[in-house]
Design a protein around this motif. Structure first.
Motif, mmCIF file in Angstrom:
data_model
loop_
_atom_site.group_PDB
_atom_site.id
_atom_site.type_symbol
_atom_site.label_atom_id
_atom_site.label_comp_id
_atom_site.label_asym_id
_atom_site.label_seq_id
_atom_site.Cartn_x
_atom_site.Cartn_y
_atom_site.Cartn_z
ATOM 1 N N VAL A 76 9.419 -48.757 -40.259
ATOM 2 C CA VAL A 76 9.810 -48.033 -38.949
ATOM 3 C C VAL A 76 11.127 -48.278 -38.483
ATOM 4 O O VAL A 76 11.809 -47.183 -38.000
ATOM 5 C CB VAL A 76 8.933 -48.289 -37.798
ATOM 6 C CG1 VAL A 76 9.043 -47.874 -36.427
ATOM 7 C CG2 VAL A 76 7.259 -48.245 -38.304
ATOM 8 N N ARG A 80 14.029 -45.120 -37.974
ATOM 9 C CA ARG A 80 14.860 -45.007 -36.884
ATOM 10 C C ARG A 80 16.271 -44.563 -37.162
ATOM 11 O O ARG A 80 17.027 -44.085 -36.347
ATOM 12 C CB ARG A 80 14.636 -46.134 -35.902
ATOM 13 C CG ARG A 80 13.455 -46.205 -35.493
ATOM 14 C CD ARG A 80 13.501 -47.448 -34.211
ATOM 15 N NE ARG A 80 11.876 -47.777 -33.813
ATOM 16 C CZ ARG A 80 11.607 -47.049 -32.917
ATOM 17 N NH1 ARG A 80 12.076 -46.109 -32.310
ATOM 18 N NH2 ARG A 80 10.239 -47.465 -32.444
ATOM 19 N N HIS A 203 10.648 -35.724 -30.761
ATOM 20 C CA HIS A 203 9.643 -36.513 -31.200
ATOM 21 C C HIS A 203 9.763 -37.042 -32.728
ATOM 22 O O HIS A 203 8.890 -37.901 -33.162
ATOM 23 C CB HIS A 203 8.190 -35.677 -31.516
ATOM 24 C CG HIS A 203 7.564 -34.903 -30.180
ATOM 25 N ND1 HIS A 203 6.639 -35.833 -29.500
ATOM 26 C CD2 HIS A 203 7.999 -33.904 -29.601
ATOM 27 C CE1 HIS A 203 6.479 -35.023 -28.448
ATOM 28 N NE2 HIS A 203 7.242 -33.878 -28.458
ATOM 29 N N SER A 204 10.819 -36.962 -33.040
ATOM 30 C CA SER A 204 11.520 -37.920 -34.300
ATOM 31 C C SER A 204 11.404 -39.085 -34.024
ATOM 32 O O SER A 204 11.819 -39.729 -32.771
ATOM 33 C CB SER A 204 12.654 -37.099 -35.044
ATOM 34 O OG SER A 204 13.270 -38.081 -36.074
ATOM 35 N N VAL A 205 11.372 -40.020 -35.057
ATOM 36 C CA VAL A 205 11.353 -41.464 -34.850
ATOM 37 C C VAL A 205 12.769 -41.889 -34.548
ATOM 38 O O VAL A 205 13.395 -42.659 -34.020
ATOM 39 C CB VAL A 205 10.581 -42.284 -35.913
ATOM 40 C CG1 VAL A 205 11.015 -44.072 -35.612
ATOM 41 C CG2 VAL A 205 9.167 -41.955 -35.869
ATOM 42 N N GLU A 208 15.259 -42.743 -31.412
ATOM 43 C CA GLU A 208 14.481 -43.229 -30.274
ATOM 44 C C GLU A 208 14.420 -44.706 -29.823
ATOM 45 O O GLU A 208 14.187 -45.455 -30.731
ATOM 46 C CB GLU A 208 12.916 -42.759 -30.411
ATOM 47 C CG GLU A 208 12.572 -41.220 -30.201
ATOM 48 C CD GLU A 208 11.194 -40.949 -30.132
ATOM 49 O OE1 GLU A 208 10.483 -41.899 -30.157
ATOM 50 O OE2 GLU A 208 10.945 -39.874 -29.946
ATOM 51 N N PRO A 210 12.624 -48.093 -28.830
ATOM 52 C CA PRO A 210 11.083 -48.373 -29.233
ATOM 53 C C PRO A 210 10.508 -48.296 -27.791
ATOM 54 O O PRO A 210 10.829 -48.590 -26.493
ATOM 55 C CB PRO A 210 11.243 -49.884 -29.698
ATOM 56 C CG PRO A 210 12.470 -50.314 -28.991
ATOM 57 C CD PRO A 210 13.629 -49.372 -29.126
ATOM 58 N N HIS A 337 2.003 -40.461 -28.433
ATOM 59 C CA HIS A 337 3.309 -40.278 -28.881
ATOM 60 C C HIS A 337 3.613 -40.437 -30.516
ATOM 61 O O HIS A 337 3.261 -41.623 -30.835
ATOM 62 C CB HIS A 337 4.318 -40.742 -27.910
ATOM 63 C CG HIS A 337 5.822 -40.279 -28.050
ATOM 64 N ND1 HIS A 337 6.521 -40.644 -29.188
ATOM 65 C CD2 HIS A 337 6.422 -39.157 -27.409
ATOM 66 C CE1 HIS A 337 7.762 -39.919 -28.780
ATOM 67 N NE2 HIS A 337 7.582 -38.949 -27.831
ATOM 68 N N SER A 339 6.233 -41.879 -31.937
ATOM 69 C CA SER A 339 6.867 -43.010 -31.923
ATOM 70 C C SER A 339 5.896 -44.015 -31.781
ATOM 71 O O SER A 339 5.998 -45.223 -32.599
ATOM 72 C CB SER A 339 8.013 -43.234 -30.847
ATOM 73 O OG SER A 339 8.674 -44.441 -30.828
ATOM 74 N N GLN A 343 5.071 -46.780 -34.675
ATOM 75 C CA GLN A 343 4.734 -48.320 -34.318
ATOM 76 C C GLN A 343 3.565 -49.162 -34.829
ATOM 77 O O GLN A 343 3.400 -50.224 -35.375
ATOM 78 C CB GLN A 343 5.366 -48.772 -33.010
ATOM 79 C CG GLN A 343 5.575 -49.918 -32.739
ATOM 80 C CD GLN A 343 6.124 -50.402 -31.442
ATOM 81 O OE1 GLN A 343 6.340 -49.480 -30.584
ATOM 82 N NE2 GLN A 343 6.411 -51.806 -31.195
#
Length: 404
Positions: A76, A80, A203-205, A208, A210, A337, A339, A343
């Protein structure tokens, strides 16, 4: 298609055609397991070909679970920095390179390093693909395809590798073909990564912050981790030791292999069915209880009459294995979501695969120490209790987003 299964509003303008989404998920899902599951049937040939010691070969069998756990925990954070789609693409590239290059070397250390590279690439995909699916909508359909692809890929690895090795007289051909299969997925995923760079989604990781809370504070996340971990342990134990249990009970090698294939076949059916069941059922309590009961009954049968109706024990254990596609599907179903999905996936899967690495090793130690299967089977049967309890907690229609 329901509104819940549609792509998020903010991504619809740049939405990827559904057919491309399906093709991408098919290509990635069938490639996340064969590279890990194909080595076992030709391990003896690899040992002879490389001059590998028995200890090194034994340690190598635990690498999939170990790499899936350790690298999965970092996936993850990696996404990011580079983007979710780019992360999956880089993972596929590493998997293809590792699988293709390791069959060209005669060095044991280099073979092991390249195996780790390939497994690390697959580990990235394990964690990121559920979140990628969540971000692009059509979650039920795509998770059905994804879960089925994982099971099919894991099954065809050991099923096809040995015959190809025998037909060609080369274990390099038997193992190397899985690198070629991964390479087939690269052009489409590279195009998708470029598409994401040109039309990035909120909506991309990547980029973003956390979520505000930690996964360990979510009862649903913790319970899902236990469910996934216990089931993953059983899957790897059954894959590694179940044929030997049947053979020690008096079945022939071909019959023991057929029982393993029967168990895997039930898993394919479950992977096709469970995402839809989850989407259309408000509570999954009965399913979770049935997984635990069937797990206990299957092992009880192996304990008291393993060779009497072995097909029945394989069917019961195969049904309990439906907990795996259920857990995979719940990673997206219990989050809102993408993200949070990423996670949760990065929290659940590393622990699960760590147990998957430890389980077969402990089974081997107990079997050698007791010179039998009784204690092993009893202990495996008892794990139906935590599996059921964790499943009952996850069965509640709750969202991890609300708990962290």
């Amino acid at each position: 298609m329901s509104d819940a299964d549609a792509p998020p509003r903010s991504t619809r303008a740049a939405a990827i055609p559904f057919g491309i989404l399906v093709a991408a998920v098919v290509l990635v899902s069938v490639n996340l397991r064969p590279g890990a599951s194909s080595l076992g049937p030709v391990l003896e040939e690899v040992r002879r070909g490389l001059g590998m010691s028995g200890g090194v070969a034994g340690a190598m069998t635990g690498l999939p679970g170990l790499c899936f756990g350790l690298v999965g925990a970092l996936a993850v954070g990696f996404a990011r920095k580079v983007g979710m789609t780019a992360g999956i693409t880089i993972g596929l590239t590493a998997a293809a390179a590792g699988l293709l290059l390791r069959v060209t070397t005669g060095s044991v250390p280099l073979f092991l390093v390249l195996t780790v590279v390939a497994l690390a690439g697959m580990a990235v995909g394990n964690v990121l693909v559920p979140a990628w699916i969540k971000a692009h909508g059509h979650a039920v359909v795509l998770m059905t395809i994804y879960g089925t692809g994982l099971v099919v890929g894991g099954s065809i690895g050991p099923l096809v590798t040995a015959p190809v090795t025998e037909a060609t007289g080369s274990w390099q051909h038997g193992l190397g073909m899985w690198g070629l299969l991964v390479a087939l997925a690269l052009p489409l995923w590279a195009w998708l990564a470029l598409h994401e760079r040109r039309a990035p989604s909120e909506h991309s990781v990547a980029g973003e912050p956390p979520p505000s809370g930690r996964m360990v504070h979510s009862p649903t996340a913790v319970a899902l981790t236990v469910l996934f971990g216990v089931q993953s342990m059983h899957a790897y134990v059954q894959f590694g030791w179940l044929p030997q249990i049947f053979r020690d009970a008096g079945l022939s090698a071909s019959s023991a292999g057929a029982m393993q294939a029967l168990l895997s076949g039930v898993g394919v059916v479950g992977a096709l069915a469970m995402p839809t069941v989850i989407a259309r059922t408000s509570g999954l309590h009965a399913w979770m209880v049935s997984f635990g009961v069937m797990l206990a009954l299957g092992y009880a049968g192996l304990l008291v009459a393993p060779a009497t109706v072995p097909w029945l024990w394989a069917l019961l254990l195969g049904f309990s294995g439906l907990a795996f596609p259920t857990a995979i599907s719940l990673i997206t179903a219990r989050t809102r979501h993408p993200s949070v999905t990423a996670q949760l996936s990065g929290f659940v899967q590393p622990v699960g695969y760590a147990l998957a690495a430890i389980g077969p090793f402990l089974v081997g130690l107990l079997h050698d120490a007791t010179d039998g299967w009784s204690l092993v089977i009893v202990l495996l049967m008892l794990t139906s209790v935590p599996l059921t309890l964790a499943g009952l907690r996850v069965a509640r229609p709750s969202y991890v987003d609300d708990e962290i």
